[in-house]
Design a protein around this motif. Structure first.
Motif, PDB file in Angstrom:
ATOM      1  N   ILE A   1       0.850  -1.190   0.000  1.00  0.00           N
ATOM      2  CA  ILE A   1       0.000   0.000   0.000  1.00  0.00           C
ATOM      3  C   ILE A   1       0.883   1.236   0.000  1.00  0.00           C
ATOM      4  CG2 ILE A   1      -1.777   1.277   1.271  1.00  0.00           C
ATOM      5  CD1 ILE A   1      -2.537  -1.401   2.621  1.00  0.00           C
ATOM      6  N   ILE A   2       0.652   2.129  -0.949  1.00  0.00           N
ATOM      7  CA  ILE A   2       1.390   3.390  -0.968  1.00  0.00           C
ATOM      8  C   ILE A   2       0.452   4.521  -1.340  1.00  0.00           C
ATOM      9  CG2 ILE A   2       2.175   3.038  -3.353  1.00  0.00           C
ATOM     10  CD1 ILE A   2       4.758   4.592  -2.492  1.00  0.00           C
ATOM     11  N   SER A   3       0.570   5.616  -0.606  1.00  0.00           N
ATOM     12  CA  SER A   3      -0.276   6.783  -0.832  1.00  0.00           C
ATOM     13  C   SER A   3       0.614   8.011  -1.001  1.00  0.00           C
ATOM     14  CB  SER A   3      -1.240   6.978   0.348  1.00  0.00           C
ATOM     15  OG  SER A   3      -2.180   7.987   0.074  1.00  0.00           O
ATOM     16  N   ILE A   4       0.451   8.700  -2.143  1.00  0.00           N
ATOM     17  CA  ILE A   4       1.275   9.880  -2.455  1.00  0.00           C
ATOM     18  C   ILE A   4       0.343  11.056  -2.767  1.00  0.00           C
ATOM     19  CG2 ILE A   4       3.376  10.587  -3.676  1.00  0.00           C
ATOM     20  CD1 ILE A   4       3.598   7.794  -4.796  1.00  0.00           C
ATOM     21  N   TYR A   5      -0.731  11.154  -2.038  1.00  0.00           N
ATOM     22  CA  TYR A   5      -1.760  12.173  -2.266  1.00  0.00           C
ATOM     23  C   TYR A   5      -1.176  13.580  -2.342  1.00  0.00           C
ATOM     24  CZ  TYR A   5      -5.398  15.455  -0.680  1.00  0.00           C
ATOM     25  OH  TYR A   5      -6.223  16.530  -0.539  1.00  0.00           O
ATOM     26  N   TRP A   6      -1.641  14.310  -3.332  1.00  0.00           N
ATOM     27  CA  TRP A   6      -1.355  15.737  -3.514  1.00  0.00           C
ATOM     28  C   TRP A   6       0.136  16.047  -3.534  1.00  0.00           C
ATOM     29  CZ3 TRP A   6      -5.059  18.307  -5.547  1.00  0.00           C
ATOM     30  CH2 TRP A   6      -4.938  19.679  -5.714  1.00  0.00           C
ATOM     31  N   ASN A   7       0.819  15.442  -4.469  1.00  0.00           N
ATOM     32  CA  ASN A   7       2.224  15.730  -4.700  1.00  0.00           C
ATOM     33  C   ASN A   7       2.377  16.151  -6.157  1.00  0.00           C
ATOM     34  OD1 ASN A   7       5.016  15.533  -5.371  1.00  0.00           O
ATOM     35  ND2 ASN A   7       5.351  14.154  -3.648  1.00  0.00           N
ATOM     36  N   VAL A   8       2.619  17.439  -6.365  1.00  0.00           N
ATOM     37  CA  VAL A   8       2.664  17.963  -7.734  1.00  0.00           C
ATOM     38  C   VAL A   8       4.050  17.854  -8.351  1.00  0.00           C
ATOM     39  CG1 VAL A   8       0.733  19.531  -7.347  1.00  0.00           C
ATOM     40  CG2 VAL A   8       3.062  20.312  -6.873  1.00  0.00           C
ATOM     41  N   ARG A   9       5.013  17.297  -7.606  1.00  0.00           N
ATOM     42  CA  ARG A   9       6.379  17.172  -8.123  1.00  0.00           C
ATOM     43  C   ARG A   9       6.621  15.841  -8.826  1.00  0.00           C
ATOM     44  NH1 ARG A   9      10.951  18.642  -3.979  1.00  0.00           N
ATOM     45  NH2 ARG A   9      12.088  18.752  -5.948  1.00  0.00           N
ATOM     46  N   VAL A  10       5.864  14.832  -8.452  1.00  0.00           N
ATOM     47  CA  VAL A  10       6.121  13.514  -9.045  1.00  0.00           C
ATOM     48  C   VAL A  10       5.555  13.448 -10.464  1.00  0.00           C
ATOM     49  CG1 VAL A  10       6.204  12.330  -6.831  1.00  0.00           C
ATOM     50  CG2 VAL A  10       4.026  12.510  -8.052  1.00  0.00           C
TER      51      VAL A  10
END
Length: 353
Positions: A141-150
């Motif tokens: 499980i991985i969550s990267i919510y609201w990251n505009v750099r990726v």
């Protein structure tokens, strides 16, 4: 003297067995920060708690400052060698450099990690994702919510390093495109939950790749994605095990598209808020097929009337607990008693608020 010796032995037994058992039970229910505070109470309590690896499976740095340094410090401790969950949501002071240091200094500390939350860690980019995922072979499980750099490179690193992902939240990652969706579709055909809310560069073509290959999906969140059309929505019907679907703001979905989605007859939660092209016809088709619905939002849909409400009451009254028809001007006001006659299990009903 003998009595005193017995008493001391009983006390030692009580401390060793009873207190230890109690602390094992209590510690699993305490927030991690409280658990860490208990270590400072006494040397005996410190030794007792540290002796049980099962209570040190979480590192919770949510909303904390200097989170990068704290993470490095925690992973350097032997008690976290079997950590399964790391929460860095809204944490401050966590950057790519920290994740690269974790890789170089603690490369064997995350071999058991299953869940990683990097929500709103805005200073982490593709290179940080590459570093951390390269030492998490069991990540699920991985969550990267609201990251505009990726970007799509983030997904490329993820699928290369972590083969067992079943829950992926990339909501608000606006740099992701159809290429990222292609990588997800090709690598995670057993994925069960996907959230691409506000991934505005993803088109029908990208979503179609996911829908055609990731047939094990049970949860799909397409919130605030107005660019998709029925071309993609119709293929949601391929998801036979789908339980949760969020289509809030899907301005292009029509009754025909909804009729295909209705083939997902295991649906329990469906958000059609602001799906303005939907009419009674689409909702009635849905009601006749998806008889396990527990949550349904028709908020803001002016094309529905009491006809669809009556159809829902005939087929979903035994399961529906939340129904939102706020802004549906074609549905008349009803008293609480009338509503309970139609939907006896409803605990939340919103209409014309």
């Amino acid at each position: 003297m003998e009595a005193k010796k017995v008493t001391e032995e009983e006390e030692e037994t009580w401390r060793r067995e009873i207190v230890t058992s109690v602390m094992r039970i209590v510690s699993t229910r305490l927030p991690q920060r409280d658990l860490v505070s208990l270590l400072l109470v006494s040397n005996w309590l410190y030794r007792t708690l540290v002796a049980y690896p099962s209570i040190w499976l979480n590192i919770d740095l949510r909303e904390m400052t200097n989170a990068g340094d704290r993470l490095l410090a925690a992973l350097s401790l032997p008690r976290y060698r079997q950590v399964k969950h790391i929460n860095l949501e809204f944490a401050q002071g966590i950057e790519d450099s920290h994740l690269k240091l974790v890789k170089s200094r603690c490369h064997d500390a995350l071999l058991s990690l299953e869940c990683l939350n990097l929500n709103v860690c805005q200073k982490i980019s593709d290179s940080g994702i590459e570093a951390i995922t390269s030492i998490c072979p069991k990540l699920k499980i991985i969550s990267i919510y609201w990251n505009v750099r990726v970007t799509d490179d983030c997904i490329r690193h993820l699928v290369k390093n972590c083969r067992y992902i079943i829950d992926l939240n990339i909501s608000g990652c606006k740099g992701l495109t159809d290429k990222g969706m292609q990588l997800v579709a090709e690598s995670y055909q057993g994925i069960e939950s996907l959230n691409i809310t506000r991934c505005v560069k993803v088109t029908d073509d990208g979503l179609l790749q996911v829908l055609q290959k990731c047939c094990a999906l049970q949860t799909l969140n397409l919130y605030a994605l107005s660019g998709f059309t029925d071309k993609a929505y119709k293929k949601i019907s391929l998801l036979a095990d789908l339980r949760f679907l969020d289509l809030c703001g899907a301005q292009n979905i029509s009754d025909e598209g909804l009729a295909h989605i209705a083939k997902c007859n295991k649906l329990e939660s469906l958000n059609l808020t602001w799906c303005v092209r939907i009419t009674d016809a689409g909702v009635i088709t849905l009601a006749n097929s998806c008889t396990s619905l527990e949550f349904l939002s028709l908020f803001g849909i002016v094309g529905v009337t009491d006809r669809c409400l009556e159809a829902l009451s005939q087929t979903c009254s035994a399961t529906l607990t939340t129904l939102d028809v706020n802004g549906c001007i074609g549905i008349k006001r009803r008293s609480r008693e009338e509503l309970l006659q139609m939907f006896p299990r409803v605990t939340c009903f919103k209409v014309h608020s």
